[in-house]
Design an enzyme around this catalytic site. Structure first.
Site, PDB file in Angstrom:
ATOM      1  N   GLU A 314       0.808  -1.216   0.000  1.00 19.61           N
ATOM      2  CA  GLU A 314       0.000   0.000   0.000  1.00 19.61           C
ATOM      3  C   GLU A 314       0.841   1.266   0.000  1.00 19.61           C
ATOM      4  O   GLU A 314       0.530   2.222  -0.693  1.00 19.61           O
ATOM      5  CB  GLU A 314      -0.933   0.032   1.227  1.00 19.61           C
TER       6      GLU A 314
HETATM    7  C1  BLG Z   1     -10.408   0.275  -1.156  1.00 25.29           C
HETATM    8  C2  BLG Z   1     -11.108   0.211   0.182  1.00 25.29           C
HETATM    9  C3  BLG Z   1     -12.364  -0.606   0.071  1.00 25.29           C
HETATM   10  C4  BLG Z   1     -13.236  -0.128  -1.065  1.00 25.29           C
HETATM   11  C5  BLG Z   1     -12.404  -0.107  -2.335  1.00 25.29           C
HETATM   12  O1  BLG Z   1     -11.291   0.744  -2.145  1.00 25.29           O
HETATM   13  O2  BLG Z   1      -9.324   1.135  -1.052  1.00 25.29           O
HETATM   14  N1  BLG Z   1     -10.226  -0.416   1.129  1.00 25.29           N
HETATM   15  C6  BLG Z   1      -9.744   0.223   2.180  1.00 25.29           C
HETATM   16  O3  BLG Z   1     -10.052   1.336   2.484  1.00 25.29           O
HETATM   17  C7  BLG Z   1      -8.778  -0.534   3.024  1.00 25.29           C
HETATM   18  O4  BLG Z   1     -13.074  -0.515   1.262  1.00 25.29           O
HETATM   19  O5  BLG Z   1     -14.320  -1.010  -1.213  1.00 25.29           O
HETATM   20  S1  BLG Z   1     -15.824  -0.514  -1.008  1.00 25.29           S
HETATM   21  O6  BLG Z   1     -15.951   0.044   0.306  1.00 25.29           O
HETATM   22  O7  BLG Z   1     -16.636  -1.727  -1.179  1.00 25.29           O
HETATM   23  O8  BLG Z   1     -16.074   0.463  -2.054  1.00 25.29           O
HETATM   24  C8  BLG Z   1     -13.173   0.350  -3.545  1.00 25.29           C
HETATM   25  O9  BLG Z   1     -13.620   1.639  -3.390  1.00 25.29           O
HETATM   26  C9  BLG Z   1      -6.994   1.010  -1.130  1.00 25.29           C
HETATM   27  C10 BLG Z   1      -8.263   0.843  -1.879  1.00 25.29           C
HETATM   28  C11 BLG Z   1      -8.121   1.677  -3.090  1.00 25.29           C
HETATM   29  C12 BLG Z   1      -6.699   1.631  -3.393  1.00 25.29           C
HETATM   30  N2  BLG Z   1      -5.997   1.358  -2.125  1.00 25.29           N
HETATM   31  C13 BLG Z   1      -6.576  -0.200  -0.375  1.00 25.29           C
HETATM   32  O10 BLG Z   1      -6.113  -1.201  -1.246  1.00 25.29           O
HETATM   33  C14 BLG Z   1      -6.130   2.870  -4.022  1.00 25.29           C
HETATM   34  O11 BLG Z   1      -5.664   3.748  -3.357  1.00 25.29           O
HETATM   35  N3  BLG Z   1      -6.186   2.936  -5.373  1.00 25.29           N
HETATM   36  C15 BLG Z   1      -5.703   4.080  -6.109  1.00 25.29           C
HETATM   37  C16 BLG Z   1      -4.389   3.762  -6.735  1.00 25.29           C
HETATM   38  S2  BLG Z   1      -3.785   5.139  -7.602  1.00 25.29           S
HETATM   39  O12 BLG Z   1      -3.133   6.029  -6.671  1.00 25.29           O
HETATM   40  O13 BLG Z   1      -4.885   5.774  -8.273  1.00 25.29           O
HETATM   41  O14 BLG Z   1      -2.871   4.587  -8.545  1.00 25.29           O
END
Ligand code: BLG
Length: 484
Positions: A314
């Site tokens: 992360e």
């Molecule tokens: C996750 C959330 C989920 C959520 C999904 O997004 O975050 N998890 C956490 O907060 C731990 O709860 O599911 S939902 O509640 O059912 O919607 C979907 O919205 C986090 C993710 C998103 C991801 N990292 C943990 O893995 C992230 O930051 N992606 C962006 C990447 S970038 O910077 O755009 O490249």
């Protein structure tokens, strides 16, 4: 007189024969090697303690060879007992000793000709033999350039035999054999410049590379090689036949593919830069957060190393990390998740780890019962990243594609469809970047494997570093769960 005597003699002869037959019958034929294993109820194997073969993680023994041998023992209806040898010499001596192990499952290369101390099974894994060198030295690109270099390999190894063969072609070639060192030690010596070159199987290199910033592959030697199990010489072939039948079934049933995927499949996902950066951060950053990971893991019965692996994926263990989408902190909690988990400050590493652990445990517990470990952990990771709704969609598409929605292997093939219009328009939760959780899970599994290896508890009977002859407890679990 004679007329009476003849029948008596016949009677005697008959009696003798019958007694002999009865005696032989009573003693029985000597049991075959396979029957002995079954009678004993235990399959004893000798292996090597290395990340590509066998090591301990929190759940007990693990590793490619360990798991394959455990499956073989299960197929025979016996339990598995493991000892690890500190050198190949010890391994082959143990194999041939009275009441020694039944077989060696130790990432051994199938020799090109007969081996003086063992008979080999059919192969179960294809690998290449690679010459490795240190990055700041000139790269050898062909065999002739091995001449004049300080080369070291394990004594009695296939690698040593290959070099002996090569020496006949190149008489000026010299090399040393060590019975003290494991592949990981030899790689470290190349990495630190104590020797120039060593030979290593591609699977072993991939598994050991994380802590070796200077190691580079020079070239592949001798085409494709194969790994096989070794059985003692001089026993009947019943056990060897059973091994071969098991391996051929393991190939057919995809067990070999599954284990390859499980143990070596992630080995290269980080790439060279990712692996060495991780190794550096492991030393520099991880110690600051280890206690928090352990504490949160203990609270939710999650292996702390899995939490640490999530944290690294992360944020690279950076508590102030922020994603493009505004998700923040060491465990990258969305605002909504943070609120739901009672996290008031996402940038506080301890709170973030606690919240992430709780969220992972909840997601894990909420998955349907049909998803078993270890897949359940991979699904929970995917849901952590993409959300439970999108994961449900991907599982539905997986079922519709005729694949198994409870197997991570199948669902990860389908997940990327969530970003393709022809597919996501048919789903309940719509578009999602479906490739992201696949990448996410792959990386975490690799970080987790590395963390498990570097923090493995000492094997019973001695420290790992000493790599003596160990006899860890027998592990009867059929499912491995890194999380719960
Ligand atoms: C996750 C959330 C989920 C959520 C999904 O997004 O975050 N998890 C956490 O907060 C731990 O709860 O599911 S939902 O509640 O059912 O919607 C979907 O919205 C986090 C993710 C998103 C991801 N990292 C943990 O893995 C992230 O930051 N992606 C962006 C990447 S970038 O910077 O755009 O490249």
């Amino acid at each position: 007189m004679f007329t009476l005597a003849i029948p008596r003699m016949r009677r005697c002869a008959w009696l003798l024969t019958t007694t002999l037959v009865l005696l032989l019958g009573a003693c029985g034929k000597a049991p075959t090697a396979l029957e002995r294993v079954q009678e004993e109820g235990v399959l004893r194997i000798v292996t090597r303690n290395s990340p590509s073969t066998y090591y301990q993680d929190r759940n007990g023994p693990t590793g490619f060879e360990y798991e394959l041998a455990e499956r073989f023992a299960q197929s025979l209806g016996v339990t598995l007992e493991v000892e690890s040898a500190d050198s190949l010499e010890t391994l082959f001596n143990r194999l041939n000793s009275a009441n020694g192990p039944h077989l060696a499952a130790a990432g051994l290369f199938l020799p090109g000709s007969t081996h003086p101390q063992a008979r080999f099974s059919t192969p179960y894994l294809e690998v290449t033999l690679q010459v490795v060198y240190r990055s700041n030295r000139p790269r050898p690109t062909q065999r002739q350039q091995l001449v004049g270099q300080r080369i070291m390999v394990m004594k009695g190894s296939h690698h040593a035999r290959i070099l002996a063969k090569l020496q006949r072609e190149l008489p000026a070639l010299t090399y040393e054999e060590s019975d003290e060192l494991e592949v990981a030690d030899l790689l470290r010596m190349v990495d630190e410049g104590q020797i120039d070159l060593t030979l290593v199987g591609s699977n072993e290199l991939a598994m050991n590379r994380f802590a070796l910033p200077n190691i580079r592959v020079a070239f592949d030697l001798d085409g494709e090689q194969q790994l096989a199990w070794a059985l003692p010489k001089g026993t009947d072939s019943s056990l060897l036949q059973a091994v071969n039948a098991f391996l051929s079934k393991a190939r057919e049933d995809q067990l070999l593919t599954e284990l390859k995927e499980r143990y070596y499949g992630q080995a290269d996902v980080l790439g060279y830069v990712g692996t060495t950066t991780f190794a550096r951060h492991l030393q520099q950053r991880m110690p600051r957060y280890e206690a928090h990971f352990r504490q949160a893991g203990g609270q939710h019965q999650i292996d702390w190393r899995l939490l640490a692996a999530i944290g690294y994926q992360e944020s690279m263990w950076e508590p102030e990390a922020t994603s493009k989408t505004g998700v923040r902190g060491l465990m990258m909690l969305t605002q909504r998740t943070a609120r739901a988990m009672g996290v008031s400050n996402r940038l506080d590493p301890q709170q973030s780890i606690r919240g992430g652990a709780r969220y992972f445990a909840e997601v894990h517990a909420g998955l349907p019962d049909s998803i078993r470990e270890p897949d359940r952990t991979w699904f929970a990771l995917a849901a952590y990243n993409i959300g439970g709704g999108h994961l449900q969609d991907a599982r539905k598409l997986t079922r519709e594609a005729g694949l198994n929605p409870n197997k991570w292997r199948d669902v990860k093939k389908i997940l990327p469809r969530l970003s393709q219009k022809q597919w996501y328009t048919k789903t309940r939760y719509g578009y999602a970047r479906g490739g992201e959780p696949v990448h996410f899970v792959n990386n975490i599994r690799r970080y987790y494997d590395i963390l498990s290896w570097v923090t493995q508890p000492p094997l019973e009977g001695g420290q790992v570093a000493e790599r003596g002859l160990h006899r860890p407890g027998i592990d009867k679990r059929s499912e491995r769960s890194p999380s719960l």
